[in-house]
Motif scaffolding. Structure first.
Motif, PDB file in Angstrom:
ATOM      1  N   ASP A   1       0.840  -1.209   0.000  1.00 51.80           N
ATOM      2  CA  ASP A   1       0.000   0.000   0.000  1.00 51.80           C
ATOM      3  C   ASP A   1       0.872   1.255   0.000  1.00 51.80           C
ATOM      4  N   SER A   2       1.970   1.216   0.743  1.00 50.12           N
ATOM      5  CA  SER A   2       2.837   2.403   0.834  1.00 50.12           C
ATOM      6  C   SER A   2       3.488   2.730  -0.501  1.00 50.12           C
ATOM      7  N   GLN A   3       3.653   1.717  -1.346  1.00 50.36           N
ATOM      8  CA  GLN A   3       4.287   1.921  -2.650  1.00 50.36           C
ATOM      9  C   GLN A   3       3.273   1.900  -3.792  1.00 50.36           C
ATOM     10  N   ASN A   4       1.989   1.814  -3.431  1.00 47.23           N
ATOM     11  CA  ASN A   4       0.919   1.765  -4.436  1.00 47.23           C
ATOM     12  C   ASN A   4       1.142   0.627  -5.435  1.00 47.23           C
ATOM     13  N   ILE A   5       1.484  -0.540  -4.898  1.00 49.93           N
ATOM     14  CA  ILE A   5       1.658  -1.746  -5.705  1.00 49.93           C
ATOM     15  C   ILE A   5       0.490  -2.684  -5.411  1.00 49.93           C
ATOM     16  N   SER A   6      -0.199  -3.126  -6.445  1.00 47.60           N
ATOM     17  CA  SER A   6      -1.291  -4.073  -6.246  1.00 47.60           C
ATOM     18  C   SER A   6      -0.743  -5.449  -5.933  1.00 47.60           C
TER      19      SER A   6
ATOM     20  N   GLU B   1       4.090  -5.243 -18.073  1.00 49.54           N
ATOM     21  CA  GLU B   1       5.477  -5.468 -17.698  1.00 49.54           C
ATOM     22  C   GLU B   1       5.627  -5.847 -16.230  1.00 49.54           C
ATOM     23  N   GLY B   2       4.547  -6.032 -15.557  1.00 49.94           N
ATOM     24  CA  GLY B   2       4.616  -6.347 -14.128  1.00 49.94           C
ATOM     25  C   GLY B   2       3.680  -5.456 -13.354  1.00 49.94           C
ATOM     26  N   GLY B   3       3.333  -4.301 -13.920  1.00 55.83           N
ATOM     27  CA  GLY B   3       2.316  -3.451 -13.322  1.00 55.83           C
ATOM     28  C   GLY B   3       0.964  -3.836 -13.903  1.00 55.83           C
ATOM     29  N   LEU B   4      -0.084  -3.125 -13.528  1.00 52.37           N
ATOM     30  CA  LEU B   4      -1.431  -3.426 -13.998  1.00 52.37           C
ATOM     31  C   LEU B   4      -1.936  -2.291 -14.873  1.00 52.37           C
ATOM     32  N   SER B   5      -2.577  -2.636 -15.962  1.00 49.05           N
ATOM     33  CA  SER B   5      -3.091  -1.605 -16.856  1.00 49.05           C
ATOM     34  C   SER B   5      -4.577  -1.808 -17.106  1.00 49.05           C
TER      35      SER B   5
ATOM     36  N   TYR C   1      -4.854 -14.731   2.426  1.00 50.73           N
ATOM     37  CA  TYR C   1      -4.994 -13.357   2.910  1.00 50.73           C
ATOM     38  C   TYR C   1      -6.031 -12.576   2.106  1.00 50.73           C
ATOM     39  N   GLY C   2      -6.407 -13.083   0.946  1.00 47.52           N
ATOM     40  CA  GLY C   2      -7.482 -12.475   0.175  1.00 47.52           C
ATOM     41  C   GLY C   2      -7.087 -11.322  -0.720  1.00 47.52           C
ATOM     42  N   SER C   3      -5.795 -11.213  -1.100  1.00 49.84           N
ATOM     43  CA  SER C   3      -5.352 -10.084  -1.912  1.00 49.84           C
ATOM     44  C   SER C   3      -4.747 -10.477  -3.261  1.00 49.84           C
ATOM     45  N   ARG C   4      -4.289 -11.712  -3.386  1.00 56.94           N
ATOM     46  CA  ARG C   4      -3.585 -12.126  -4.606  1.00 56.94           C
ATOM     47  C   ARG C   4      -4.518 -12.875  -5.553  1.00 56.94           C
ATOM     48  N   GLY C   5      -4.420 -12.542  -6.829  1.00 57.05           N
ATOM     49  CA  GLY C   5      -5.352 -13.082  -7.806  1.00 57.05           C
ATOM     50  C   GLY C   5      -4.858 -14.368  -8.442  1.00 57.05           C
ATOM     51  N   GLU C   6      -5.780 -15.294  -8.632  1.00 56.57           N
ATOM     52  CA  GLU C   6      -5.489 -16.526  -9.351  1.00 56.57           C
ATOM     53  C   GLU C   6      -5.642 -16.270 -10.850  1.00 56.57           C
ATOM     54  N   PHE C   7      -4.811 -16.947 -11.639  1.00 59.51           N
ATOM     55  CA  PHE C   7      -4.870 -16.740 -13.085  1.00 59.51           C
ATOM     56  C   PHE C   7      -6.135 -17.397 -13.651  1.00 59.51           C
TER      57      PHE C   7
END
Length: 645
Positions: free
Chosen positions: A189-194, A284-288, A304-310
């Motif tokens: 959250d501090s780095q605004n990374i999903s 490239e690793g970020g989200l668009s 933890y409920g934050s990471r997405g499954e493909f």
């Protein structure tokens, strides 16, 4: 005798996902477009193996090699000569179909492990006598050594997905606990990374300091050129006494195949009107922006409920049913006024959703849902997609609501909490976010199904409408009871998603075994049920919109507690539910094959053998390379779970 909840029954439902008519109606260019998108989805679906359990990739490769060398019928003849009874070999076929269908050895709905329902020594004997073993004895033995024990293991930690001692997961290294997940979320959250396309690995450096690797899914490695936005994030950070190192390149060899096939669609016709395909891209690793539906989507299976499954799907629009949904969409803005919360808890400008009925050609991932609501990325749905608003501090430091005017309808006072910059629904509510949101969505459905205008769109009036309301509510009560299957008494956790209205009785079935009887008084749905669901739905929405995590968890805990207190005795009812439960149906999906300049659709019988054949023929040109990629990726991280083996 293995507990029935950890095996798939021999009579599990299997059905062909028939899309032949929808595919036949596509033009040649559209068929090519659908083919390459399907290929992208199937390649990406292999990522799920690496997101499920340490042993899942090796199990998949072992099964793949067995059935590539011998068709299920041929292997069945060998099984009989090796001393396996017919029901034992059928159990093995069902297990293999389950691994392929769930993309791993844990159920996609329920998150419990499933094991082969036959003796381990008999399966080993079959593998040792198989054609695959005769051709590659050392490799097949190595695969068995890697996954044979874990394939059958039902140690308490391996019975369900979870963190540390509560279960198994490969979203986190085996030494991560809830506190690690919480700290990592604060850093992200501090780095605004999903967190959606990340995994977390924890180690100690030479000085004994805790170091975390946040690894982004990407076709590119950390050393490759980066864009201006991502460049400052791919480095090491000191955060709350720990080191966080952000890298990228997770699943790269598999994602390369995804990108290659997405690129090939450019040579086909532009996105044709009858084809509805969506993607949530990771670039490239970020989200668009969301363009097609393929990427890291649902976070249900992250403990933890934050990471997405493909997941990825390709589907053709069902025009007749979609026309009815279009009418519903046209009424949506007015229907929102019927929901039991003030306008301040909705967007200032209504963004019309796309509500479409689809005939699925391909759905790659761990399971096929009945419906989906996308996008899931919070920055996108706040500005582009359709979701209820979350009140919060925007990055520029201003709020997206009037702090001096918005009243909490639950307290009658000004709201006291909201989302801070970088915070999202998933990051704040974490472990309860998925099931909480599913509950809210179901409540909206229950509430709006009472609206006569909604029912009229689907040509339901009079007694037919009343029957639909009654069945909808009764099914929801039954679903709540059946949901006890997903409660784990040992850890007190849930996996995945008054006044005479409802009664519940412990009974004995005609077979002499425990059963339960649900009674819903249809005459009390409107006078009793509607006000109750209205109050509950308003509380859910307000707590979510105001980022009130403490209130949300208190509400969640109160309504989801499972005890054996009377009169319902839900903990005892859980035993009845497990006794009476039916295994979730598995779907056999078609393959698309290039023939010259056109595409053909290949379908299979709706059996365990048919499902296995569909996977054996899914990657005809590069199966061995894919298997090598899976094993290499799994090997590279195996040390993170070595202590769990």
């Amino acid at each position: 005798m293995v507990d029935s909840q950890y095996v798939l029954p021999n009579d599990v439902g299997l059905a062909l996902l028939d899309c032949s008519e929808a595919f036949r109606l596509l033009l040649r260019g559209e068929r090519l477009y659908a083919h390459y998108l399907s290929r992208a989805c199937w390649y990406g679906g292999l990522v799920v193996l690496l997101q499920t359990s340490p042993e899942a990739p090796a199990i998949y490769v072992l099964l793949s090699r067995l059935f590539r060398a011998q068709e299920p019928d041929q292997l069945g003849e060998l099984a009989r000569s090796a001393g396996l009874a017919d029901q034992e070999y059928q159990a093995f076929l069902v297990y293999a179909a389950g691994v392929f269908s769930n993309m791993g050895n844990y159920k996609s709905f329920g998150d419990t492990k499933f094991v082969p329902n036959l003796p381990k020594d008999k399966l080993r004997r079959l593998i040792w006598q198989s054609q695959a073993f005769q051709e590659q004895p050392e490799e097949m033995k190595s695969l068995w050594d890697r996954c044979g024990e874990l394939m059958f293991s039902l140690d308490p930690q391996q019975r369900q997905l979870g963190l540390r001692e509560k279960g198994t997961t490969t979203y986190f290294s085996g030494n991560c606990c809830l506190e690690d997940a919480q700290l990592a979320q604060k850093f992200l959250d501090s780095q605004n990374i999903s967190a959606y396309n990340t995994r977390l690995f924890k180690e100690k450096d030479k000085a004994g300091q805790t170091c975390y690797e946040v690894r982004l899914a990407s076709v590119l490695g950390t050393d490759a050129p980066v864009d201006h936005e991502l460049s400052p994030k791919l480095r090491s950070f000191e955060f709350e006494g720990c080191t966080f190192r952000v890298t990228r390149g997770d699943y790269a060899p598999l994602l390369e195949r995804v990108v290659e096939n997405l690129q090939r669609t450019k040579a086909c016709v532009p996105l044709p009107p009858p084809l509805c395909v969506r993607t949530e891209l990771w670039g490239e690793g970020g989200l668009s922006q969301w363009l097609f539906y393929i990427g890291f989507i649902e976070s249900y299976r992250d403990p933890y409920g934050s990471r997405g499954e493909f997941e990825g799907f390709v589907a053709v629009v069902n025009k007749a049913m979609s026309a009815k949904f279009a009418q519903l969409v046209e009424s949506a803005e007015q229907l929102l006024l019927e929901l039991p919360w003030p306008r301040a808890f909705e967007k200032d400008t209504f963004l019309t959703p796309d509500f479409t009925s689809l005939d699925v050609l391909t759905f790659a991932g761990s399971g096929i849902p009945a419906g989906i609501n996308i996008p899931n990325y919070d920055d996108i749905r706040q500005t582009e997609g359709f979701k209820n608003v979350s009140l919060g501090n925007e990055e520029k430091g201003t709020c997206n609501f009037n702090r001096e005017a918005v009243i909490n309808p639950e307290t009658g006072e000004l709201i006291q909490s909201w989302y801070q910059g970088g915070e999202t629904w998933d990051s704040k509510f974490s472990t309860i976010a998925s099931s909480y949101e599913e509950c809210r969505a179901e409540c909206v459905g229950l509430y709006l199904c009472l609206n006569k205008d909604v029912l009229r769109i689907f040509e339901l009036e009079g007694e037919d409408a009343e029957d639909v309301i009654y069945i909808n509510w009764l099914n929801m009560v039954r679903a709540g009871l059946l949901g006890l299957e997903f409660y784990t008494p040992e850890t007190g956790t849930w996996r995945q998603a008054g006044e005479g209205l409802v009664s519940l009785q412990h009974t004995t079935g005609a077979d002499g075994k425990p059963d339960a009887l649900i009674t819903l008084n249809r005459n009390k749905i409107l006078p009793v049920g509607k006000p109750a669901i209205e109050r509950f739905l308003r509380r859910l929405q307000v707590l979510k919109s105001t980022a009130d995590v403490a209130g949300g968890r208190a509400l969640y805990g109160g309504f989801s507690a499972v005890t054996d207190e009377g009169p319902e005795r839900f903990l005892s009812l859980r035993d009845t539910v497990l006794l009476r439960k039916e295994a979730r149906k598995m779907f056999v999906q078609a393959n698309t094959h290039l023939e010259g300049e056109d595409v053909t659709l290949v379908q299979y019988e709706g059996t365990a053998a048919g499902l296995i054949r569909s996977f054996s023929e899914r990657f005809p040109e590069d199966t061995e390379l894919l298997e090598r990629h899976l094993l290499e990726l799994s090997d590279a991280d195996a040390h993170f779970w070595a202590s769990q083996g």
